[in-house]
Design a protein around this motif. Structure first.
Motif, PDB file in Angstrom:
ATOM      1  N   LEU A  67      -0.668  -6.190  -3.788  1.00 18.16           N
ATOM      2  CA  LEU A  67      -0.744  -6.300  -2.432  1.00 18.16           C
ATOM      3  C   LEU A  67      -0.004  -5.353  -0.844  1.00 18.16           C
ATOM      4  O   LEU A  67      -0.750  -4.713  -0.422  1.00 18.16           O
ATOM      5  CB  LEU A  67       0.091  -7.249  -2.368  1.00 18.16           C
ATOM      6  N   ALA A  68       1.092  -4.497  -1.506  1.00 16.78           N
ATOM      7  CA  ALA A  68       1.799  -4.217  -1.203  1.00 16.78           C
ATOM      8  C   ALA A  68       0.757  -2.448  -1.119  1.00 16.78           C
ATOM      9  O   ALA A  68       1.527  -1.616   0.177  1.00 16.78           O
ATOM     10  CB  ALA A  68       3.240  -3.820  -1.255  1.00 16.78           C
ATOM     11  N   THR A  69       0.352  -2.278  -2.041  1.00 18.03           N
ATOM     12  CA  THR A  69       0.309  -1.085  -1.858  1.00 18.03           C
ATOM     13  C   THR A  69      -1.342  -0.766  -2.398  1.00 18.03           C
ATOM     14  O   THR A  69      -1.947   0.378  -2.004  1.00 18.03           O
ATOM     15  CB  THR A  69       1.235   0.014  -3.223  1.00 18.03           C
ATOM     16  N   HIS A  70      -2.249  -1.842  -2.359  1.00 16.89           N
ATOM     17  CA  HIS A  70      -3.559  -1.314  -2.954  1.00 16.89           C
ATOM     18  C   HIS A  70      -4.504  -2.164  -2.692  1.00 16.89           C
ATOM     19  O   HIS A  70      -4.854  -2.955  -3.163  1.00 16.89           O
ATOM     20  CB  HIS A  70      -3.254  -1.845  -4.850  1.00 16.89           C
ATOM     21  N   GLY A  71      -5.456  -1.553  -1.784  1.00 16.93           N
ATOM     22  CA  GLY A  71      -6.915  -2.176  -1.007  1.00 16.93           C
ATOM     23  C   GLY A  71      -6.221  -3.191  -0.123  1.00 16.93           C
ATOM     24  O   GLY A  71      -7.011  -3.054   0.869  1.00 16.93           O
ATOM     25  N   SER A  72      -4.784  -4.046   0.162  1.00 19.97           N
ATOM     26  CA  SER A  72      -4.733  -4.098   1.451  1.00 19.97           C
ATOM     27  C   SER A  72      -4.866  -3.467   2.755  1.00 19.97           C
ATOM     28  O   SER A  72      -4.878  -3.972   3.628  1.00 19.97           O
ATOM     29  CB  SER A  72      -2.961  -5.048   1.547  1.00 19.97           C
ATOM     30  N   TRP A  73      -5.082  -1.783   2.558  1.00 21.79           N
ATOM     31  CA  TRP A  73      -4.546  -1.134   3.816  1.00 21.79           C
ATOM     32  C   TRP A  73      -6.477  -1.541   4.767  1.00 21.79           C
ATOM     33  O   TRP A  73      -6.431  -1.656   6.146  1.00 21.79           O
ATOM     34  CB  TRP A  73      -4.689  -0.134   3.844  1.00 21.79           C
ATOM     35  N   GLU A  74      -7.147  -1.867   3.790  1.00 19.79           N
ATOM     36  CA  GLU A  74      -8.413  -2.007   4.146  1.00 19.79           C
ATOM     37  C   GLU A  74      -8.914  -3.119   5.677  1.00 19.79           C
ATOM     38  O   GLU A  74      -9.676  -3.351   6.203  1.00 19.79           O
ATOM     39  CB  GLU A  74      -9.967  -2.307   3.028  1.00 19.79           C
ATOM     40  N   ARG A  75      -8.045  -4.116   4.752  1.00 21.81           N
ATOM     41  CA  ARG A  75      -8.770  -5.985   5.758  1.00 21.81           C
ATOM     42  C   ARG A  75      -7.650  -4.869   7.322  1.00 21.81           C
ATOM     43  O   ARG A  75      -7.105  -6.200   7.959  1.00 21.81           O
ATOM     44  CB  ARG A  75      -8.032  -6.583   4.661  1.00 21.81           C
ATOM     45  N   GLN A  76      -7.139  -4.145   7.474  1.00 16.34           N
ATOM     46  CA  GLN A  76      -5.363  -4.189   8.139  1.00 16.34           C
ATOM     47  C   GLN A  76      -6.347  -3.466   9.517  1.00 16.34           C
ATOM     48  O   GLN A  76      -6.729  -2.179   9.572  1.00 16.34           O
ATOM     49  CB  GLN A  76      -4.644  -3.679   8.183  1.00 16.34           C
ATOM     50  N   ARG A  87     -11.067   1.959  10.225  1.00 14.79           N
ATOM     51  CA  ARG A  87     -11.521   2.699   9.930  1.00 14.79           C
ATOM     52  C   ARG A  87     -12.128   3.418   8.536  1.00 14.79           C
ATOM     53  O   ARG A  87     -12.484   4.088   7.816  1.00 14.79           O
ATOM     54  CB  ARG A  87     -10.699   4.202  10.109  1.00 14.79           C
ATOM     55  N   ALA A  88     -12.006   2.159   7.689  1.00 12.49           N
ATOM     56  CA  ALA A  88     -12.232   2.373   6.558  1.00 12.49           C
ATOM     57  C   ALA A  88     -13.543   2.301   6.612  1.00 12.49           C
ATOM     58  O   ALA A  88     -14.419   1.581   6.600  1.00 12.49           O
ATOM     59  CB  ALA A  88     -12.138   0.702   5.725  1.00 12.49           C
ATOM     60  N   PRO A  89     -14.032   2.072   4.703  1.00  9.00           N
ATOM     61  CA  PRO A  89     -15.158   2.435   4.233  1.00  9.00           C
ATOM     62  C   PRO A  89     -16.324   1.013   5.026  1.00  9.00           C
ATOM     63  O   PRO A  89     -15.778  -0.210   4.579  1.00  9.00           O
ATOM     64  CB  PRO A  89     -15.542   2.569   2.906  1.00  9.00           C
ATOM     65  N   GLY A  90     -17.135   0.871   5.751  1.00 13.03           N
ATOM     66  CA  GLY A  90     -17.687  -0.253   6.047  1.00 13.03           C
ATOM     67  C   GLY A  90     -17.772  -0.620   6.957  1.00 13.03           C
ATOM     68  O   GLY A  90     -18.417  -1.922   7.606  1.00 13.03           O
ATOM     69  N   LYS A 146     -10.759   7.881  17.891  1.00 14.51           N
ATOM     70  CA  LYS A 146     -11.081   6.996  16.668  1.00 14.51           C
ATOM     71  C   LYS A 146     -10.840   8.107  15.224  1.00 14.51           C
ATOM     72  O   LYS A 146     -10.246   8.181  14.647  1.00 14.51           O
ATOM     73  CB  LYS A 146     -12.705   8.267  16.628  1.00 14.51           C
ATOM     74  N   ARG A 147     -10.214   9.595  16.053  1.00 16.67           N
ATOM     75  CA  ARG A 147      -9.746  10.882  15.600  1.00 16.67           C
ATOM     76  C   ARG A 147      -7.951  10.125  15.109  1.00 16.67           C
ATOM     77  O   ARG A 147      -7.481  10.749  13.811  1.00 16.67           O
ATOM     78  CB  ARG A 147      -9.698  12.319  15.820  1.00 16.67           C
ATOM     79  N   MET A 148      -7.443   9.879  15.953  1.00 19.20           N
ATOM     80  CA  MET A 148      -5.876   8.776  15.621  1.00 19.20           C
ATOM     81  C   MET A 148      -6.212   8.205  14.842  1.00 19.20           C
ATOM     82  O   MET A 148      -5.463   7.558  13.942  1.00 19.20           O
ATOM     83  CB  MET A 148      -5.517   8.321  17.173  1.00 19.20           C
ATOM     84  N   LEU A 149      -7.277   7.467  14.729  1.00 23.16           N
ATOM     85  CA  LEU A 149      -6.712   6.211  13.871  1.00 23.16           C
ATOM     86  C   LEU A 149      -7.552   6.367  12.569  1.00 23.16           C
ATOM     87  O   LEU A 149      -7.286   6.224  10.970  1.00 23.16           O
ATOM     88  CB  LEU A 149      -8.348   4.712  13.835  1.00 23.16           C
ATOM     89  N   ASP A 150      -8.882   7.936  12.288  1.00 21.32           N
ATOM     90  CA  ASP A 150      -9.054   8.024  11.032  1.00 21.32           C
ATOM     91  C   ASP A 150      -7.351   8.561  10.534  1.00 21.32           C
ATOM     92  O   ASP A 150      -7.450   8.966   9.109  1.00 21.32           O
ATOM     93  CB  ASP A 150      -9.755   9.814  11.089  1.00 21.32           C
ATOM     94  N   ALA A 151      -7.288   8.994  11.275  1.00 17.66           N
ATOM     95  CA  ALA A 151      -5.753   9.935  10.535  1.00 17.66           C
ATOM     96  C   ALA A 151      -4.391   8.305  10.226  1.00 17.66           C
ATOM     97  O   ALA A 151      -4.194   8.594   9.127  1.00 17.66           O
ATOM     98  CB  ALA A 151      -5.022  10.612  11.912  1.00 17.66           C
ATOM     99  N   ALA A 178      -5.949   6.044   8.872  1.00 21.82           N
ATOM    100  CA  ALA A 178      -6.677   5.117   7.829  1.00 21.82           C
ATOM    101  C   ALA A 178      -6.137   6.172   6.310  1.00 21.82           C
ATOM    102  O   ALA A 178      -6.020   6.147   5.322  1.00 21.82           O
ATOM    103  CB  ALA A 178      -7.632   5.439   8.084  1.00 21.82           C
ATOM    104  N   ARG A 179      -5.967   7.430   6.568  1.00 19.17           N
ATOM    105  CA  ARG A 179      -5.878   8.268   5.768  1.00 19.17           C
ATOM    106  C   ARG A 179      -4.736   8.366   5.463  1.00 19.17           C
ATOM    107  O   ARG A 179      -4.303   8.665   3.931  1.00 19.17           O
ATOM    108  CB  ARG A 179      -6.308  10.291   6.172  1.00 19.17           C
ATOM    109  N   GLN A 180      -3.524   8.020   6.077  1.00 16.08           N
ATOM    110  CA  GLN A 180      -2.495   8.173   5.934  1.00 16.08           C
ATOM    111  C   GLN A 180      -1.931   6.804   4.567  1.00 16.08           C
ATOM    112  O   GLN A 180      -1.427   6.606   3.643  1.00 16.08           O
ATOM    113  CB  GLN A 180      -1.024   8.280   6.746  1.00 16.08           C
TER     114      GLN A 180
END
Length: 230
Positions: free
Chosen positions: A35-44, A73-76, A143-148, A150-152
Motif C-alpha cells: 500500500l505504501a510503495t506499489h501502485g498507490s500513487w496513481e490513485r493520488q 499525470r499517471a497513465p490513463g 503540467k510540468r510541475m505535476l509531471d515531476a 509523478a516521476r518522483q
C-alpha cells in the motif's frame, strides 16, 4: 461409484485451491509495504475539492483553487476532465453571435486535461488568443510541475511523502480590445465587464504524508523539480 468419488474429490480440491488463491490475493493487496510503495500513487489525484469563486450559468466562473496529486499525470489520466456543457457559461454563445470579430470560447479555469469539469463554475469567456497565452504561460508549466511529481512517485516508491501542486486562478482586469468603435456598444452591452483581460495565477508544491495523509506546503520546489509559479 469410483468415478463419482474422484469427481467429488477433484471439485473439493479445486474449491480449496480457489479459496487459497483468493486469500493470497487479499493478503498481498493488504500488505502495508504494498500500500505504501506499489501502485498507490496513481490513485493520488484530487487532494482537496475545488474551491470556486462567484459564478452564474450565464457569465461563468471567476476563480478556482485546487490541490492535485501525482496521479493526475499517471497513465490513463491524460484527459480527466470534461468539455464545456452546452448550458454552461452561455454568454459565449451571445458573444459569438454578435461580436464575431473575435473567436470566443468557454475557457477552463482548471484545465480539463488535469481534471477540470466543463461546468459554469469552472468556465469563463475568453478569446482564442487569451486562451493561448493562458495555456503557454500557466497551464503547460503547471503540467510540468505535476509531471515531476509523478516521476518522483514512480521512481521513489519508498519515499515517505508524495508531492503534488496547489494552484489558484483568478480573473484579472476587463477586456477592452475592441477593434472598431462601432462594435464597442454591442460588446459592452453583452459583456458588462465579464470578459477578463487576463488571469492571475500561482502554483505551489505540497506534500502528502503516506502514513497519516496530512497535506502541507513544501515551501519551494523540491530538488530537481521545475520552479513554482508566482
Amino acid at each position: 461409484m469410483d468415478v463419482l468419488q474422484r469427481t467429488a474429490g477433484n471439485a473439493a480440491v479445486a474449491r480449496a485451491m480457489a479459496g487459497t488463491a483468493v486469500q493470497r490475493a487479499v493478503d498481498e493487496d493488504e500488505r502495508p509495504a504494498r500500500l505504501a510503495t506499489h501502485g498507490s500513487w496513481e490513485r493520488q489525484k484530487i487532494w482537496a475539492p475545488a474551491d470556486y469563486g462567484p459564478h452564474t450559468p450565464r457569465t461563468g466562473g471567476t476563480s478556482v483553487r485546487v490541490t492535485l496529486g501525482p496521479g493526475m499525470r499517471a497513465p490513463g489520466s491524460t484527459y480527466a476532465g470534461s468539455r464545456p456543457r452546452r448550458d454552461a457559461c452561455t454568454i459565449v454563445d451571445e458573444l459569438n453571435a454578435q461580436c464575431g470579430w473575435e473567436r470566443w470560447i468557454k475557457g477552463h479555469l482548471w484545465n480539463d486535461n488535469l481534471g477540470g469539469p466543463g461546468v459554469s463554475e469552472n468556465l469563463t469567456p475568453m478569446t482564442g488568443r487569451t486562451n493561448g497565452r493562458f495555456n503557454s504561460d500557466f497551464e503547460e508549466p503547471l503540467k510540468r510541475m505535476l509531471d515531476a511529481c509523478a516521476r518522483q512517485a514512480r521512481s521513489e516508491p519508498g519515499h515517505p511523502v508524495w508531492y503534488g501542486v496547489r494552484f489558484d486562478v483568478r480573473k484579472d482586469g476587463v477586456f477592452d480590445e475592441v477593434p472598431d468603435p462601432a462594435d464597442r456598444a454591442d460588446f459592452t452591452r453583452i459583456s458588462r465587464g465579464v470578459v477578463a483581460e487576463g488571469f492571475e495565477y500561482t502554483a505551489h508544491y505540497v506534500q502528502k504524508d503516506k502514513a497519516d495523509g496530512t497535506t502541507t506546503l513544501v515551501g519551494g520546489a523540491p530538488r530537481g523539480f521545475p520552479a513554482e509559479i508566482h
